[in-house]
Motif scaffolding. Sequence first.
Motif, PDB file in Angstrom:
ATOM      1  N   SER A 253       0.830  -1.215   0.000  1.00  0.00           N
ATOM      2  CA  SER A 253       0.000   0.000   0.000  1.00  0.00           C
ATOM      3  C   SER A 253       0.859   1.258   0.000  1.00  0.00           C
ATOM      4  O   SER A 253       0.491   2.273  -0.588  1.00  0.00           O
ATOM      5  CB  SER A 253      -1.024   0.003   1.139  1.00  0.00           C
ATOM      6  OG  SER A 253      -0.436  -0.394   2.329  1.00  0.00           O
ATOM      7  N   ARG A 254       2.041   1.163   0.618  1.00  0.00           N
ATOM      8  CA  ARG A 254       2.949   2.334   0.610  1.00  0.00           C
ATOM      9  C   ARG A 254       3.446   2.610  -0.820  1.00  0.00           C
ATOM     10  O   ARG A 254       3.507   3.753  -1.269  1.00  0.00           O
ATOM     11  CB  ARG A 254       4.121   2.012   1.526  1.00  0.00           C
ATOM     12  CG  ARG A 254       5.005   3.184   1.817  1.00  0.00           C
ATOM     13  CD  ARG A 254       5.760   2.916   3.100  1.00  0.00           C
ATOM     14  NE  ARG A 254       6.906   3.792   3.210  1.00  0.00           N
ATOM     15  CZ  ARG A 254       7.668   3.879   4.289  1.00  0.00           C
ATOM     16  NH1 ARG A 254       7.413   3.130   5.347  1.00  0.00           N
ATOM     17  NH2 ARG A 254       8.697   4.713   4.314  1.00  0.00           N
TER      18      ARG A 254
ATOM     19  N   ALA B 177       0.541   3.928  -2.970  1.00  0.00           N
ATOM     20  CA  ALA B 177       0.204   5.333  -2.688  1.00  0.00           C
ATOM     21  C   ALA B 177       1.175   6.271  -3.402  1.00  0.00           C
ATOM     22  O   ALA B 177       0.770   7.264  -4.019  1.00  0.00           O
ATOM     23  CB  ALA B 177       0.239   5.574  -1.180  1.00  0.00           C
ATOM     24  N   ALA B 178       2.468   5.929  -3.333  1.00  0.00           N
ATOM     25  CA  ALA B 178       3.464   6.786  -3.992  1.00  0.00           C
ATOM     26  C   ALA B 178       3.237   6.794  -5.500  1.00  0.00           C
ATOM     27  O   ALA B 178       3.289   7.851  -6.135  1.00  0.00           O
ATOM     28  CB  ALA B 178       4.871   6.288  -3.660  1.00  0.00           C
TER      29      ALA B 178
ATOM     30  N   GLU C 108       0.509   6.248  -7.118  1.00  0.00           N
ATOM     31  CA  GLU C 108      -0.720   6.959  -7.464  1.00  0.00           C
ATOM     32  C   GLU C 108      -0.491   8.462  -7.519  1.00  0.00           C
ATOM     33  O   GLU C 108      -0.973   9.150  -8.407  1.00  0.00           O
ATOM     34  CB  GLU C 108      -1.793   6.606  -6.431  1.00  0.00           C
ATOM     35  CG  GLU C 108      -3.203   6.763  -6.983  1.00  0.00           C
ATOM     36  CD  GLU C 108      -4.237   6.464  -5.898  1.00  0.00           C
ATOM     37  OE1 GLU C 108      -4.043   5.474  -5.157  1.00  0.00           O
ATOM     38  OE2 GLU C 108      -5.207   7.249  -5.795  1.00  0.00           O
ATOM     39  N   ARG C 109       0.292   8.958  -6.558  1.00  0.00           N
ATOM     40  CA  ARG C 109       0.598  10.408  -6.556  1.00  0.00           C
ATOM     41  C   ARG C 109       1.208  10.847  -7.871  1.00  0.00           C
ATOM     42  O   ARG C 109       0.978  11.942  -8.358  1.00  0.00           O
ATOM     43  CB  ARG C 109       1.620  10.713  -5.438  1.00  0.00           C
ATOM     44  CG  ARG C 109       1.016  11.077  -4.101  1.00  0.00           C
ATOM     45  CD  ARG C 109       2.115  11.569  -3.170  1.00  0.00           C
ATOM     46  NE  ARG C 109       2.549  12.918  -3.480  1.00  0.00           N
ATOM     47  CZ  ARG C 109       3.788  13.388  -3.259  1.00  0.00           C
ATOM     48  NH1 ARG C 109       4.714  12.596  -2.749  1.00  0.00           N
ATOM     49  NH2 ARG C 109       4.093  14.634  -3.546  1.00  0.00           N
TER      50      ARG C 109
END
Length: 422
Positions: free
Chosen positions: A299-300, A303-304, A306-307
């Motif tokens: 998930s980390r 998330a990166a 996706e940014r």
Amino acid sequence: MSSVASVVLDKTALFRDLQYTPHPGQFVIHQSTALRRVVACGVRWGKSKVASMEAVAAALEPRDHHCVGWVVGPTYDIADRVYREIVMTMAEHLKHRIVSLREHEKRLVVRNLGGGLSEIRAKSADNPVSLLGEGLDWLVVDEASRLKPMIWESYLSQRLIDKRGWALLISTPKGKGWFYDLYRRGQGADADYQSWNWPSVTNPRLDRKVIEAERARIPDRTFRQEYEAEFCEGSGSVFRGVREAARGAWQNPIAGETYWAGLDLARVEDYTVLVIVNSKREVVFADRFTRIDWSVQVSRIAAACERYGGPRVFVDSTGPGEPIVASLRSAGIRARPFVMSAQSKTDLINNLALLLEKGEVVLPRPELWSAGIEELESYEFSTSDAGNVRMSSPSGVHDDCVVALALALWPLRRRSEPIFLL
Ligand SMILES: Nc1ncnc2c1ncn2[C@@H]1O[C@H](COP(=O)(O)OP(=O)(O)OP(=O)(O)O)[C@@H](O)[C@H]1O
Ligand SMILES: [Mg+2]
């Protein structure tokens, strides 16, 4: 021992019949009667051609006994390249001399000019057991520097003793291993040996401009070894220009920009590293964390990514491989596997080395990305006695940032063009 037994065969006439015109460097090698000929020349110089033509000539030479010669390579494929050329030359120009051709055995038997039989076999040095046995009249070794040192000493040179056979060892140089020692013997130290060391440009059929263009496309050390046929020193740092490149800063995502990412997942004791670069090859983001629960890692990373608009992520998929890629994909990460082999890792690292050397990468300043800059600066290559080049971090230093960065830059590599003949 000084020279090969009286050569009845007229090589010049034979080569004319085969419509083969050696270039001046090749001519010198064909002329030599040294029992051990060592040819250390650049890529595309025409080394394999020399070898295949020598083999054809040797097989046709009249002899008072059943003649046996081997073509050996570090792998079957490499031996097979020269062997195929021999078979094709025979089939095209001397078909009537072929007595038997056993494809699965890689064994060709021809009738020589004296009416006797000559046998040619292709062998791989990665299976040393297959190198035991018969006495040889001649031996060709292609890409010799890539053979393990013991192969020549323990298996091959002995095959030549009974029949006073000759050997022709050809290769691009690779470090200062056993092949370099044989090369040195050919520079006057041993009367049985003769050796040559010529760069690729001495093949007049190669386009100089294309070679010069290659110089700009591959790391300097690789160019010197592969094209200039230099026996490069034993060790050193792989990446140059790291400090000069480390002048940037982390950057937030910009709308419309395209990003690429590289991911090196933690194994037993190291870190997971994610590096994201933009289309100007600037490192805009990096994350590094020790082994934490897999779902937390995913998930980390997700998330990166996706940014930064969901970049394509090259991931080292060696080992666990596919399931990991599938698991990343199911979290919405556009993971693409990169399978690390000795060759693919060399290509990957060479690409990063080249981009750094040419000033085409911008890294965050050392105070921002100390882990990455330190890893890059300490990354080393060393050449083993076997002539194998190993690239790695010194023990105790990680290489996860190096690998993740190299993977991120892999889609943005400079491409080499094939070397065309004039
Ligand atoms: N004298 C020659 N006449 C015509 N063609 C040649 C000659 N020498 C080499 N060639 C051709 O040039 C190409 C390169 O030669 P070769 O494969 O022998 O080079 P090499 O040094 O073994 O290259 P590599 O480093 O790729 O193994 C081949 O297609 C070969 O058939
Ligand atoms: Mg070759």
